[in-house]
Design an enzyme around this catalytic site. Structure first.
Site, PDB file in Angstrom:
ATOM      1  CG  HIS A   1      -0.268   0.291   2.516  1.00  0.00           C
ATOM      2  ND1 HIS A   1      -0.088   1.571   3.006  1.00  0.00           N
ATOM      3  CD2 HIS A   1       0.283  -0.541   3.434  1.00  0.00           C
ATOM      4  CE1 HIS A   1       0.536   1.514   4.168  1.00  0.00           C
ATOM      5  NE2 HIS A   1       0.777   0.240   4.458  1.00  0.00           N
ATOM      6  CB  CYS A   2       1.109   4.222  -1.897  1.00  0.00           C
ATOM      7  SG  CYS A   2      -0.452   4.398  -2.775  1.00  0.00           S
ATOM      8  CB  ALA A   3      -0.102   8.098   0.966  1.00  0.00           C
TER       9      ALA A   3
ATOM     10  NE  ARG B   1      -2.816   5.653  -5.262  1.00  0.00           N
ATOM     11  CZ  ARG B   1      -1.778   5.834  -6.081  1.00  0.00           C
ATOM     12  NH1 ARG B   1      -1.719   5.197  -7.228  1.00  0.00           N
ATOM     13  NH2 ARG B   1      -0.794   6.653  -5.758  1.00  0.00           N
TER      14      ARG B   1
END
Length: 478
Positions: free
Chosen positions: A25-27, A29
């Site tokens: 995961h990113c910030a 998504r």
């Protein structure tokens, strides 16, 4: 919120544990690689309150959840899939195996240039600040700020030095990033970059004048002449040389005995690559890079509003494919030689496209009576105006389709306007409302007018298309 239940529902919609091969995961998504996207129950995901949008790009299937929430959902999702401790780069690498050769090439450029964007942005914005201090007629008629206040002259000179650093020593940044991407030692890549901008060499910016005057310095080695010319502000030469360096280093590490590896491999890698760079690679790629840059600048300057409008119309579709990452290399070159090129024409057009996506999404907010869609559209529309378009484009506009058409029409009109007046940027930054500071001082007003035109057209066209297709798309007019 029951994050574990949410994670279970998402996994079920994705086709189960067996269909998910990588997850991180990113910030905002969940970034996933799935075996078969046809097994995904898109309708189930769309109906989930927590899901703000989904899209597939670069071999990854991404689910927009929002900051904070994505971290909690991922913890349970990773536990359910037995996938943990994966970074976004590892997921990206897994996804790249599903790409075609063109997509892999674009991803390679993205992997090289995205990490150095902060340095280029910082340098470019400082350059813009210097221009504000030194541009005549911007704050007062016939004078610049330093003309009116001479005691600020040294401040402007200091800022200018800070601004130029990232571009003068650009080959070091690219050398580090590119060699790492190609599988070599990034510090050897940085050393190669330092070699290419060594102060003993003729500054690359003065090469054209030196050729015209016949005063290009050379090394004379065994009767053979090698030009002593630096590669300040270049992109292609250091990219090609970094590739050679990484592959040569890899080859040597396989052949050189381990007891000599730490001594022989770095020595031969730098020496051989350096010789090839100054004799063959550098001169050839410098010419190719100049030809590409000159061609793009000529095309923008000569195609006028028609070319700008066409680029604006196509920019968002290009973003969907991920091909826009290839523009980073072009923009870097345009900004590195801003005196010659006048700046980047890509950034202002990207900003018009982003503003158009935001305007279309806000138009949907006005049209729809769906509570979830209203919530997504309000946040996503504002985010797009500030330069972050994924939630707007993938969470609203592409799903409904008619807002996307409204957005690209607005982007085309706004881009045609700024192309007519040759609006260019001298820095990278947030391509949207905050992008004003990245624009050349004399063109800021035109940039603002372009954004207003873009917003108005995209908003109006989306409203018209939305009312026409209200019944078909399940929205009602307000």
């Amino acid at each position: 919120m029951d994050y574990k239940s949410t994670a279970k529902d998402i996994l079920e919609a994705l086709g189960g544990k067996e269909n998910v091969t990588a997850a991180a995961h990113c910030a905002t998504r969940l970034r996933l690689v799935v075996n078969d996207e046809s097994q995904i129950d898109q309708k189930q995901l769309d109906e989930m309150e927590i899901v703000k949008g989904t899209f597939s790009t670069g071999g990854q299937y991404q689910i927009i959840l929002g900051p904070g929430i994505v971290n909690e959902v991922y913890k349970d999702f990773a536990e359910l899939t037995d996938i943990s401790d994966m970074s976004t780069s590892e997921v990206s690498s897994a996804g790249s195996k599903k790409m075609n050769p063109i997509q892999r090439f674009v991803k390679m450029l993205s992997d090289i240039f995205v990490p150095i964007i902060p340095a280029i942005v910082a340098g470019g914005l400082l350059m813009g600040l210097n221009n504000l201090l030194t541009a005549p007629d911007f704050f007062m008629e016939g004078k610049s700020l330093i003309d009116a206040y001479p005691n600020m002259a040294d401040l402007a000179a200091l800022i200018n030095t800070f601004a130029n650093a990232a571009f003068v020593f650009l080959p070091i940044l690219i050398g580090f990033s590119a060699t790492k991407r190609f599988g070599g030692n990034p510090y050897l890549g940085a050393t190669l970059g330092m070699l290419m901008v060594h102060p003993d060499l003729l500054n690359g910016y003065g090469y054209a004048n030196a050729v015209a005057s016949g005063e290009v310095p050379i090394w004379k080695i065994f009767g053979f002449g090698i030009e002593k010319v630096g590669y300040q502000g270049t992109v292609l030469p250091v990219l090609a040389s970094s590739f050679i360096l990484a592959k040569l280093e890899t080859l040597l590490r396989r052949r050189v005995p381990s007891v000599l590896d730490n001594l022989v491999t770095p020595l031969l890698s730098i020496f051989i690559t350096g010789i090839l760079t100054f004799i063959i690679v550098g001169p050839l790629t410098r010419g190719a890079g100049n030809a590409v840059t000159d061609g793009l600048v000529w095309l923008y300057d000569s195609a006028g509003f028609i070319g700008g409008g066409l680029f604006g119309l196509l920019y968002a579709p290009i973003v969907i494919t991920g091909m826009h990452h290839s523009f980073l290399a072009v923009e870097t070159q345009l900004l590195a030689d801003v005196v010659k090129t006048g700046g980047s024409f890509i950034f202002p057009i990207a900003a018009m496209s982003n503003v158009a996506q935001g305007a279309a999404t806000l138009a949907v907010l006005l049209l729809t009576t769906n509570a979830k869609l209203k919530g997504v559209a309000s946040a996503a529309g504002i985010s797009a105006l500030l330069g972050i378009t994924e939630p707007a484009m993938f969470g609203v506009n592409l799903k409904l389709r008619y807002p996307f058409f409204g957005a690209i029409v607005g982007a085309a009109v706004g881009s045609a306007f700024i192309a007519l007046f040759k609006v260019k940027a001298i820095a990278l930054g947030a391509a949207g409302l905050p992008g004003i500071i990245s624009i050349k001082p004399g063109m800021m007003i035109l940039y603002i007018i372009g954004m207003v035109i873009t917003f108005a057209v995209a908003f109006a066209v989306t409203i018209l298309l939305g009312k026409r297709d209200a019944k078909k798309n399940g929205v009602t007019t307000s």
